[in-house]
Motif scaffolding. Structure first.
Motif, PDB file in Angstrom:
ATOM      1  N   UNK A  10       0.848  -1.190   0.000  1.00  0.00           N
ATOM      2  CA  UNK A  10       0.000   0.000   0.000  1.00  0.00           C
ATOM      3  C   UNK A  10       0.883   1.239   0.000  1.00  0.00           C
ATOM      4  N   UNK A  11       0.533   2.207  -0.832  1.00  0.00           N
ATOM      5  CA  UNK A  11       1.212   3.495  -0.825  1.00  0.00           C
ATOM      6  C   UNK A  11       0.379   4.483  -0.024  1.00  0.00           C
ATOM      7  N   UNK A  12       1.000   5.109   0.968  1.00  0.00           N
ATOM      8  CA  UNK A  12       0.353   6.158   1.750  1.00  0.00           C
ATOM      9  C   UNK A  12       1.048   7.474   1.395  1.00  0.00           C
ATOM     10  N   UNK A  13       0.304   8.386   0.788  1.00  0.00           N
ATOM     11  CA  UNK A  13       0.881   9.669   0.386  1.00  0.00           C
ATOM     12  C   UNK A  13       0.734  10.661   1.533  1.00  0.00           C
ATOM     13  N   UNK A  59      -1.867   2.837  10.596  1.00  0.00           N
ATOM     14  CA  UNK A  59      -2.657   1.628  10.869  1.00  0.00           C
ATOM     15  C   UNK A  59      -4.048   1.720  10.242  1.00  0.00           C
ATOM     16  N   UNK A  60      -4.661   2.893  10.300  1.00  0.00           N
ATOM     17  CA  UNK A  60      -6.007   3.055   9.730  1.00  0.00           C
ATOM     18  C   UNK A  60      -5.995   2.979   8.216  1.00  0.00           C
ATOM     19  N   UNK A  61      -4.978   3.555   7.597  1.00  0.00           N
ATOM     20  CA  UNK A  61      -4.875   3.436   6.139  1.00  0.00           C
ATOM     21  C   UNK A  61      -4.732   1.972   5.736  1.00  0.00           C
ATOM     22  N   UNK A  62      -3.883   1.243   6.448  1.00  0.00           N
ATOM     23  CA  UNK A  62      -3.681  -0.178   6.129  1.00  0.00           C
ATOM     24  C   UNK A  62      -4.975  -0.961   6.330  1.00  0.00           C
ATOM     25  N   UNK A  63      -5.638  -0.733   7.449  1.00  0.00           N
ATOM     26  CA  UNK A  63      -6.876  -1.451   7.776  1.00  0.00           C
ATOM     27  C   UNK A  63      -7.958  -1.199   6.728  1.00  0.00           C
ATOM     28  N   UNK A  64      -8.012   0.031   6.202  1.00  0.00           N
ATOM     29  CA  UNK A  64      -9.055   0.396   5.238  1.00  0.00           C
ATOM     30  C   UNK A  64      -8.974  -0.427   3.967  1.00  0.00           C
ATOM     31  N   UNK A 102      -9.892  -2.520  -4.625  1.00  0.00           N
ATOM     32  CA  UNK A 102      -9.841  -1.415  -5.582  1.00  0.00           C
ATOM     33  C   UNK A 102     -10.387  -0.139  -4.955  1.00  0.00           C
ATOM     34  N   UNK A 103      -9.756   0.274  -3.868  1.00  0.00           N
ATOM     35  CA  UNK A 103     -10.229   1.425  -3.098  1.00  0.00           C
ATOM     36  C   UNK A 103      -9.141   2.485  -3.012  1.00  0.00           C
ATOM     37  N   UNK A 104      -9.557   3.726  -3.143  1.00  0.00           N
ATOM     38  CA  UNK A 104      -8.694   4.868  -2.861  1.00  0.00           C
ATOM     39  C   UNK A 104      -9.212   5.499  -1.570  1.00  0.00           C
ATOM     40  N   UNK A 122      -3.591  10.299   1.784  1.00  0.00           N
ATOM     41  CA  UNK A 122      -4.407   9.384   0.992  1.00  0.00           C
ATOM     42  C   UNK A 122      -3.623   8.104   0.764  1.00  0.00           C
ATOM     43  N   UNK A 123      -4.319   7.056   0.334  1.00  0.00           N
ATOM     44  CA  UNK A 123      -3.630   5.784   0.117  1.00  0.00           C
ATOM     45  C   UNK A 123      -4.317   4.968  -0.969  1.00  0.00           C
ATOM     46  N   UNK A 124      -3.535   4.105  -1.596  1.00  0.00           N
ATOM     47  CA  UNK A 124      -4.030   3.220  -2.647  1.00  0.00           C
ATOM     48  C   UNK A 124      -3.010   2.096  -2.787  1.00  0.00           C
ATOM     49  N   UNK A 125      -3.435   0.945  -3.258  1.00  0.00           N
ATOM     50  CA  UNK A 125      -2.493  -0.159  -3.443  1.00  0.00           C
ATOM     51  C   UNK A 125      -1.491   0.181  -4.545  1.00  0.00           C
ATOM     52  N   UNK A 126      -0.237  -0.197  -4.306  1.00  0.00           N
ATOM     53  CA  UNK A 126       0.856   0.193  -5.198  1.00  0.00           C
ATOM     54  C   UNK A 126       0.646  -0.314  -6.620  1.00  0.00           C
ATOM     55  N   UNK A 127       0.092  -1.504  -6.770  1.00  0.00           N
ATOM     56  CA  UNK A 127      -0.050  -2.064  -8.120  1.00  0.00           C
ATOM     57  C   UNK A 127      -1.002  -1.243  -8.971  1.00  0.00           C
TER      58      UNK A 127
END
Length: 387
Positions: free
Chosen positions: A84-87, A100-105, A111-113, A205-210
């Motif tokens: 996961x990328x957290x900007x 932790x909350x970004x990861x949990x989300x 396919x979530x931003x 914000x965060x989104x999966x790296x792939x």
């Protein structure tokens, strides 16, 4: 590695130090790393990074010349190992559960931003170059106005224990008010809202790296200040990802003199975006940046556009709409637009044919918001009343 926190930095050593302190205090069971792209800083950022005692893997990439924030973020992303990328920008203070909350989300959402709260602000340092509005706000907060450049206004203890949040405040601008009104209408899940990328602000914000890799990372053609996050958000949205706002994922922006050199930066980037997304499948970009309609009507227009796109015979309507939004852009961005050759005139299209086609579209699909918007643009810009 579960997550990579991506931080671009340029001449923000003291704010970046505070930001890293808050990341040291994260209560997170998952392993995460922090990657800082030092974008040609000349204020000792690199030496601070070399001496910082991090409680996480800290990787920093030195870029000798500032080539824009998109380039810097990409250099960090290319070195990332996290799923996961957290900007999270160099001037952000993270509450202790942010990572932790970004990861949990993302646990059950492929396919979530995730868009964290981005409108909280704080004064951590005083700067001689502060704009007038900052100095006026500081004068209301402090009996004795700070006078020394880069004078600390927060203690290290306040930064580390999270009590800095008590000194934070909401940014009060038309931009933030507009986004809050959208949340009031559509909710934090943004259900039924067709421009959710407007909430993709890369300071929290965060989104999966792939997913970022699949669409080609940030657009390094955006060199001037701003809009590289919106561009990535647009492409993530067009790739089918969903967006959700999380008010409980808190990060606070440390106020500083603006990085925007002039209003010309904004004009240049809007023009760039409109040229890049110059097609009827990206009309939302033009409506968001140039459209003269309120948020609710804009969303209704977007719903109608989705219906019209299903029928090739209505593409003529959409192409005219696109051309007229370009004229609105020219009017908004270029003070001398009237002195130049018009992009379109009343003779550019067969307007009586357009009227018949629009009547058919309204009857067949019920696209009343789009029809009203197109009638209004034709009257305003081409001086023809088709009603």
């Amino acid at each position: 590695m579960k997550a990579s926190v991506i931080i671009p930095a340029y001449n923000s050593k003291e704010r970046l130090y505070n930001s890293l302190l808050t990341l040291n205090e994260q209560e997170c069971e998952e392993e995460f790393e922090v990657i800082v792209a030092d974008n040609g800083s000349e204020d000792g950022t690199l030496s601070m990074l070399e001496s910082f005692k991090a409680e996480f893997p800290l990787i920093f990439v030195r870029i000798e010349q500032n080539r824009g924030i998109a380039y810097g973020r990409n250099q960090a992303v290319r070195n990332a190992r996290g799923e996961i990328l957290i900007f999270h920008d160099s001037d952000m203070l993270a509450e202790k559960h942010l990572v932790a909350k970004h990861i949990k989300a993302h646990e059950n959402e492929d396919s979530l931003v995730v868009c964290g709260m981005f409108w909280k602000r704080i004064y951590s340092f005083y700067y001689d170059r502060f704009e007038k509005e900052h100095k006026e706000r500081l004068a209301k907060i402090y009996e004795d106005m700070p006078a020394k450049n880069k004078q600390a206004l927060l203690t290290e203890k306040e930064v580390k224990d999270g009590s800095f949040q008590k000194k934070s405040f909401d940014l009060d601008t038309d931009f933030i008010d507009a986004l809050k009104s959208i949340l009031d209408e559509y909710g934090d899940d943004l259900a039924g809202y067709h421009l959710p990328w407007r909430f993709f602000i890369t300071n929290n914000s965060s989104v999966k790296r792939r997913h970022v890799a699949d669409i080609g990372l940030f657009d390094e053609g955006i060199v001037r200040y701003g809009f590289e996050d919106y561009d990535l958000g647009i492409r993530l949205h067009q790739a089918g990802l969903s967006f959700k706002l999380r008010r409980d994922i808190m990060s606070v922006h440390q106020e500083h003199p603006s990085n925007c050199a002039s209003v010309d930066d904004i004009r240049t980037n809007i023009a760039y975006m409109c040229d890049k997304y110059n097609n009827i499948h990206s009309l939302g970009v033009h409506l968001a940046f140039n459209g003269p309609f309120n948020a609710s009507l804009t969303n209704g227009i977007m719903e109608d556009i989705a219906k019209l796109l299903e029928y090739e015979k209505f593409e003529e309507l959409l192409n005219l709409f696109l051309e007229l939004l370009h004229v609105v852009k020219d009017r908004n961005l270029d003070p001398d637009w009237r002195q130049k050759s018009p992009r379109v005139t009343a003779k550019s299209f067969d307007l009586q044919h357009i009227k018949k086609l629009l009547v058919k579209a309204e009857k067949k699909l019920g696209v009343h918001d789009f029809a009203n918007a197109l009638y209004a643009l034709i009257a305003d810009l081409l001086y023809v009343d088709l009603r």
